[in-house]
Scaffold this active site. Structure first.
Site, short mmCIF file in Angstrom:
data_model
loop_
_atom_site.label_atom_id
_atom_site.label_comp_id
_atom_site.label_asym_id
_atom_site.label_seq_id
_atom_site.Cartn_x
_atom_site.Cartn_y
_atom_site.Cartn_z
N LYS A 1 -7.33 4.33 -5.89
CA LYS A 1 -8.05 3.15 -6.08
C LYS A 1 -7.36 2.12 -6.95
CE LYS A 1 -11.98 6.07 -5.23
NZ LYS A 1 -11.10 7.07 -5.44
N GLN B 1 -7.66 10.47 -6.02
CA GLN B 1 -8.65 9.59 -6.93
C GLN B 1 -7.63 8.15 -7.47
OE1 GLN B 1 -12.07 10.53 -9.70
NE2 GLN B 1 -10.28 10.37 -11.25
N ASN C 1 -16.59 14.53 -1.13
CA ASN C 1 -15.16 14.18 -0.65
C ASN C 1 -15.55 13.12 0.57
OD1 ASN C 1 -14.37 15.79 -2.59
ND2 ASN C 1 -14.09 17.34 -1.36
N SER D 1 -13.42 8.32 -13.16
CA SER D 1 -13.02 7.08 -12.19
C SER D 1 -14.10 5.97 -12.41
CB SER D 1 -12.66 7.39 -10.89
OG SER D 1 -14.03 8.16 -10.30
N TYR E 1 -9.20 17.51 0.65
CA TYR E 1 -9.25 17.14 -0.63
C TYR E 1 -8.49 17.42 -1.81
CZ TYR E 1 -10.93 14.04 -4.58
OH TYR E 1 -10.84 13.20 -5.83
N ASN F 1 6.01 -27.41 -14.15
CA ASN F 1 6.45 -25.99 -13.72
C ASN F 1 5.55 -25.59 -12.52
OD1 ASN F 1 8.48 -26.10 -15.82
ND2 ASN F 1 6.91 -25.15 -17.44
N THR G 1 20.89 -22.92 6.85
CA THR G 1 21.07 -21.44 6.87
C THR G 1 22.01 -21.05 5.69
OG1 THR G 1 23.19 -21.96 8.18
CG2 THR G 1 21.01 -21.33 9.48
N HIS G 2 21.97 -20.01 5.13
CA HIS G 2 22.38 -19.66 4.04
C HIS G 2 22.19 -20.76 2.86
CE1 HIS G 2 25.26 -17.43 6.70
NE2 HIS G 2 25.28 -18.26 7.45
N GLU H 1 5.40 -19.76 -8.49
CA GLU H 1 6.30 -18.62 -9.10
C GLU H 1 5.61 -17.44 -9.22
OE1 GLU H 1 7.18 -21.48 -12.49
OE2 GLU H 1 8.79 -20.03 -12.58
N1 ARG Z 1 -13.92 10.05 -7.97
C1 ARG Z 1 -13.58 10.94 -7.00
C2 ARG Z 1 -12.44 10.22 -6.18
O1 ARG Z 1 -12.31 8.99 -6.27
C3 ARG Z 1 -14.45 11.16 -5.83
C4 ARG Z 1 -14.51 12.36 -5.25
C5 ARG Z 1 -14.33 13.68 -5.98
N2 ARG Z 1 -14.42 15.08 -5.18
C6 ARG Z 1 -14.09 16.26 -5.81
N3 ARG Z 1 -14.11 17.19 -5.22
N4 ARG Z 1 -13.95 16.13 -7.31
O2 ARG Z 1 -11.72 10.80 -5.53
#
Ligand code: ARG
Length: 479
Positions: free
Chosen positions: A326, A323, A111, A24, A318, A286, A156-157, A291
């Site tokens: 994000k 992951q 975690n 990640s 977890y 434009n 309206t409409h 837009e």
């Molecule tokens: N990169 C992981 C995430 O974004 C961090 C947590 C990882 N935890 C694990 N038990 N592998 O979720």
């Protein structure tokens, strides 16, 4: 080679594909500021309760500051083999300070670490978005103050309905943005609990002090259930939900800007700063920014749907699925931030064409309701009958190809003898808006009062301080 952070029991390293799907760091590196702030708070607490020596703590804190400086200077080498921001930072810390770095992860897990980092990030993002919302509201209020008397057709409409004032229309968006602001603040209040110390899922046997990290990181209290703390992404979903509604509001306004700036409407002219030309049609201007704002709600609401689907059905605690929280969230918050900035610029820059607006507002018998209201008020005619009589007047106008203002007193009397010449006073669009003085109505004096109320709220003593910056960009995560 196995992962040097967790590879103890592994004979070989991961497959290249495994590394690619697992890493990640490509996107979570933007959590570096929150990650380092969390680690400094954790190390400080560990030393405070006697789990870490003060020398180790000092080495860790100084090392983490060096890592932060390297990342900010662009000299830090991020490694995909180290998976994520947490292990990239810790690994570099080890290179910098040696063995003491290995003590930082005592009584902690990635975690609770990632849950903490992301809460801090979302909190910073909310602060940025709220400041941007307020800036847009202020831009709208300033325009509204200048446009309390400007007449705009109210639809309206999308059919001509009744005249309104342009200031009133702008303040409608100020109200919507005010609710958006409230939703973000609500989400912020609920998310501001500290997951750090929940460890992997069950808490920790070390005698940690979660109050210390809570205060250091600006949280209101520690989370009360370790399983919930590492599994919860409600705070992202709730913030994405607030972002979706805000983006939806911006989309509606953007659509109006597109319509108003068309040649057929000609109500406004967007500045060169927020429009583009056409490579083939030289006459074109434009409204691209509008837009794109109109469209951004798609990906923002898409992020909410995406993460809801990720979380659905996940058992406690977890799972790596999380992951996936994000990228979509970063994209959504960035998109909303950009949309707010562009919308604020357009509002500040746009030029109005009050004559066009007024002419258009007067078209389509838009003061017919005022005629019916006059019949009720001055001739004591029940509203339903007044509505019918007014319909006959409109039909007569259509037959003659004129507006209500073009009718003579004989015309009026021909339809209903109870009408007298005082009716002429209510036929103009100015009279129509001026009459709508009910609380929340479009009358210029109401709009002026509402604009003043908002301005006081946004700039005055009762306003909260405006925090500015890029989403999540506060870096240290602390207040
Ligand atoms: N990169 C992981 C995430 O974004 C961090 C947590 C990882 N935890 C694990 N038990 N592998 O979720």
């Amino acid at each position: 080679m196995s992962n040097r952070m967790w590879g103890g029991r592994f004979a070989t390293g991961p497959d290249a594909i495994m590394e690619e799907i697992n890493a990640s760091i490509g996107f979570d590196q933007r959590l570096y500021g929150q990650d380092i702030a969390g680690s400094i708070a954790h190390a400080t607490m560990l030393a405070e309760v006697g789990i870490l020596t003060h020398e180790d703590r000092d080495a860790i804190v100084a090392g983490l500051e060096t890592v932060r400086a390297e990342i900010e200077a662009g000299t830090f080498t991020f490694s995909r083999a180290l998976e994520d921001i947490h292990m990239n930072v810790e690994s570099r810390l080890k290179e910098l300070i040696g063995e003491a770095a290995g003590r930082l992860h005592t009584a902690r897990s990635r975690n609770d670490q990632v849950a903490t980092d992301f809460r801090l990030y979302v909190r910073d993002t909310i602060d940025t978005l709220v400041a941007q919302i307020r800036a847009l509201q202020l831009a709208l209020v300033r325009r509204a103050e200048a446009e309390v008397e400007t007449i705009l057709p109210g639809f309206t409409h999308l059919q001509n309905a009744q005249p309104v004032t342009f200031g009133h229309h702008l303040l409608a968006y100020v109200e919507m943005l005010g609710r958006d602001h409230g939703r973000f603040e609500d989400a912020r209040r609920r998310l501001n609990e500290n997951p750090l110390g929940s460890a992997a899922l069950a808490g920790t046997p070390y005698p940690i002090d979660r109050e210390l990290t809570t205060v250091a990181l600006g949280f209101d209290r520690p989370t009360a259930n370790s399983l919930d703390a590492v599994s919860d992404r409600d705070f992202v979903l709730e913030t994405l939900s607030a972002a979706s509604l805000c983006a939806m509001h911006l989309s509606r306004f953007a659509e109006e800007l597109v319509i108003w700036s068309s040649a057929q409407f000609g109500f406004i002219k967007l500045s060169d700063r927020f429009t583009t030309g056409s490579s083939i049609m030289p006459q074109k201007r434009n409204p691209d920014a509008a837009e794109l704002i109109r469209a951004k709600v798609g990906r923002i609401m898409g992020a909410l749907t995406s993460l809801t689907m990720v979380m659905k059905g996940l058992p406690l605690a977890y799972s790596k699925d999380m992951q996936e929280d994000k990228e979509v969230a970063f994209d959504a918050f960035d998109s909303l931030s950009l949309s707010l900035a562009a919308m604020t610029g357009m509002v500040e820059d746009l030029r109005t064409n009050p004559e066009r607006m007024r002419t258009s507002a007067a078209a389509g018998f838009s003061t017919a309701t005022d005629v019916a209201d006059w019949l009720v008020r001055e001739a004591d005619i029940p509203f339903r009958d007044a509505h019918h009589i007014t319909g006959q007047l409109v039909a007569l106008c259509e037959q003659k190809g004129i507006g209500l203002e073009g009718l003579t007193i004989e015309d009026f009397k021909f339809i209903d003898h109870r009408i007298d010449s005082r009716i002429h006073k209510v036929l103009s669009v100015e009279a129509s808006v001026a009459a709508r003085r009910s609380y929340g109505g479009t009358a210029p004096q109401n709009v002026a009062a509402q604009a003043a109320r908002w301005k006081k709220h946004l700039t005055g003593e009762d306003a909260e301080p405006v925090r500015v910056g890029r989403p999540g960009g506060h870096g240290d995560g602390a207040e």
